[in-house]
Design an enzyme around this catalytic site. Structure first.
Site, mmCIF file in Angstrom:
data_model
loop_
_atom_site.group_PDB
_atom_site.id
_atom_site.type_symbol
_atom_site.label_atom_id
_atom_site.label_comp_id
_atom_site.label_asym_id
_atom_site.label_seq_id
_atom_site.Cartn_x
_atom_site.Cartn_y
_atom_site.Cartn_z
ATOM 1 N N ASP A 1 0.813 -1.215 0.000
ATOM 2 C CA ASP A 1 0.000 0.000 0.000
ATOM 3 C C ASP A 1 0.849 1.267 0.000
ATOM 4 O O ASP A 1 2.069 1.221 0.211
ATOM 5 C CB ASP A 1 -0.947 0.000 1.214
ATOM 6 C CG ASP A 1 -0.261 -0.431 2.512
ATOM 7 O OD1 ASP A 1 0.978 -0.421 2.564
ATOM 8 O OD2 ASP A 1 -0.958 -0.765 3.475
ATOM 9 N N ASN B 1 -7.516 -3.081 14.376
ATOM 10 C CA ASN B 1 -8.906 -3.419 14.042
ATOM 11 C C ASN B 1 -8.987 -4.585 13.046
ATOM 12 O O ASN B 1 -10.014 -4.828 12.435
ATOM 13 C CB ASN B 1 -9.642 -2.190 13.473
ATOM 14 C CG ASN B 1 -9.014 -1.696 12.169
ATOM 15 O OD1 ASN B 1 -8.035 -2.264 11.679
ATOM 16 N ND2 ASN B 1 -9.565 -0.645 11.600
ATOM 17 N N HIS C 1 -7.196 -4.883 10.234
ATOM 18 C CA HIS C 1 -6.934 -4.588 8.818
ATOM 19 C C HIS C 1 -5.622 -5.221 8.362
ATOM 20 O O HIS C 1 -4.698 -5.436 9.155
ATOM 21 C CB HIS C 1 -7.015 -3.088 8.509
ATOM 22 C CG HIS C 1 -5.879 -2.237 8.961
ATOM 23 N ND1 HIS C 1 -6.030 -1.174 9.807
ATOM 24 C CD2 HIS C 1 -4.556 -2.272 8.656
ATOM 25 C CE1 HIS C 1 -4.870 -0.588 10.010
ATOM 26 N NE2 HIS C 1 -3.943 -1.245 9.327
ATOM 27 N N GLU D 1 -9.710 -2.067 5.353
ATOM 28 C CA GLU D 1 -10.403 -1.808 6.615
ATOM 29 C C GLU D 1 -11.602 -2.750 6.768
ATOM 30 O O GLU D 1 -12.052 -3.346 5.784
ATOM 31 C CB GLU D 1 -10.892 -0.351 6.615
ATOM 32 C CG GLU D 1 -9.787 0.688 6.466
ATOM 33 C CD GLU D 1 -9.013 0.920 7.773
ATOM 34 O OE1 GLU D 1 -9.150 0.119 8.710
ATOM 35 O OE2 GLU D 1 -8.258 1.915 7.831
HETATM 36 C C1 GLP Z 1 -0.539 0.179 8.685
HETATM 37 C C2 GLP Z 1 -0.155 -0.576 7.403
HETATM 38 C C3 GLP Z 1 -0.339 -2.065 7.567
HETATM 39 C C4 GLP Z 1 0.292 -2.503 8.877
HETATM 40 C C5 GLP Z 1 -0.451 -1.890 10.021
HETATM 41 C C6 GLP Z 1 0.117 -2.271 11.389
HETATM 42 O O1 GLP Z 1 -1.830 0.676 8.679
HETATM 43 N N1 GLP Z 1 -0.872 -0.136 6.248
HETATM 44 O O2 GLP Z 1 0.245 -2.728 6.454
HETATM 45 O O3 GLP Z 1 0.270 -3.891 8.976
HETATM 46 O O4 GLP Z 1 -0.403 -0.489 9.911
HETATM 47 O O5 GLP Z 1 1.195 -1.450 11.703
HETATM 48 P P1 GLP Z 1 2.235 -1.687 12.849
HETATM 49 O O6 GLP Z 1 3.076 -2.827 12.407
HETATM 50 O O7 GLP Z 1 2.982 -0.408 12.950
HETATM 51 O O8 GLP Z 1 1.446 -1.992 14.064
#
Ligand code: GLP
Length: 246
Positions: free
Chosen positions: A67, A136, A138, A143
């Site tokens: 993304d 959440n 995702h 989402e």
């Molecule tokens: C972001 C990214 C995801 C990631 C998520 C968790 O929103 N788009 O790909 O897995 O956050 O992030 P973190 O690893 O910092 O908890």
């Protein structure tokens, strides 16, 4: 689904690194699906160390990132392109042209989504997809409520995701409201999936992931049907899932 429970973040990063290195050893021209966020940072550090020690050659490897924020240019310090360059790509011998990330500044974003999905098909799908999980549930930026049939698309970020990611920006207003993300169907095309979760902050999501049926209300649950899916979780993130059993 395989579940590997490890002691802590360090061990999680080492395990993830060795799975990725084995993949490249099996196939020098591997296609890797990569993720951003804090979770894979330790894995990237381990991969860099492995490269410096001469364990892995990335010259034939290609990568697809999940993304990118809409509106941030590649040189914006909070863009995912910048993150990947800083945290991994500039430290290993991967060619720039083999690293793919959606263009969040594309003039025609719908076209960009189609172009990216085609690339995933043509060059990929990834042999191994690395994933983090949002609080959440995702994955990528898919989402809750996202169709399991979705391919690369534009998303409106929820307030909770923007808040969770605000720590990387100087203020909440600076956090983009939209992103381009590979869809659930795009992610499931990967041959193998490696989901990482670390820390107490993820404990509720992991409990829900383990217990929930497949439901579009919890995007990570789509992974449960994948034929080759491994979850690496540390004790802090696994803690609530075990509480139920005892
Ligand atoms: C972001 C990214 C995801 C990631 C998520 C968790 O929103 N788009 O790909 O897995 O956050 O992030 P973190 O690893 O910092 O908890």
């Amino acid at each position: 689904m395989n579940i590997i429970v490890v002691k802590d973040y360090k061990e999680l990063s080492e395990r993830a690194c060795s799975i990725i290195e084995n993949q490249i050893e099996m196939r020098a021209a591997s296609v890797l699906g990569l993720a951003t966020g804090s979770t894979p940072l330790g894995t990237y550090q381990e991969l860099i160390q492995g490269y410096e020690e001469g364990r892995t050659d990335y010259s034939r490897v290609s990568t697809f990132n999940l993304d990118e924020y809409i509106g941030l240019s590649p040189d914006h310090p909070q863009s995912y392109r910048y993150f990947m360059n800083q945290k991994l790509f500039s430290h290993i011998n991967i060619s720039d042209e083999n690293t793919y990330i959606p263009d969040g500044k594309a003039e025609d974003l719908q076209k960009e989504c189609i172009r990216y999905e085609r690339l995933v098909e043509e060059i990929g799908p990834p042999d191994l997809q690395l994933l983090g999980i949002g609080e959440n549930g995702h994955i990528g930026f898919n989402e809750p409520g996202t169709s399991f049939e979705s391919e690369t698309h534009i998303v409106q970020l929820t307030d909770s995701t923007r808040e969770a990611n605000a720590r990387f920006f100087s203020s909440m207003e600076d956090v983009p409201t939209q992103a381009v993300t590979m869809g659930i169907r795009s992610i499931l095309k990967s041959r193998r999936i490696l989901l990482l979760a670390s820390g107490e902050r993820k404990a509720t999501a992991i409990k829900q992931f383990i217990e929930s049926e497949r439901t579009e209300q919890f995007p990570a649950s789509s992974l449960k049907d994948h034929q080759d899916m491994t979850l690496i979780v540390d004790q802090a993130a696994y803690q609530k899932a075990i509480e139920k059993e005892t």
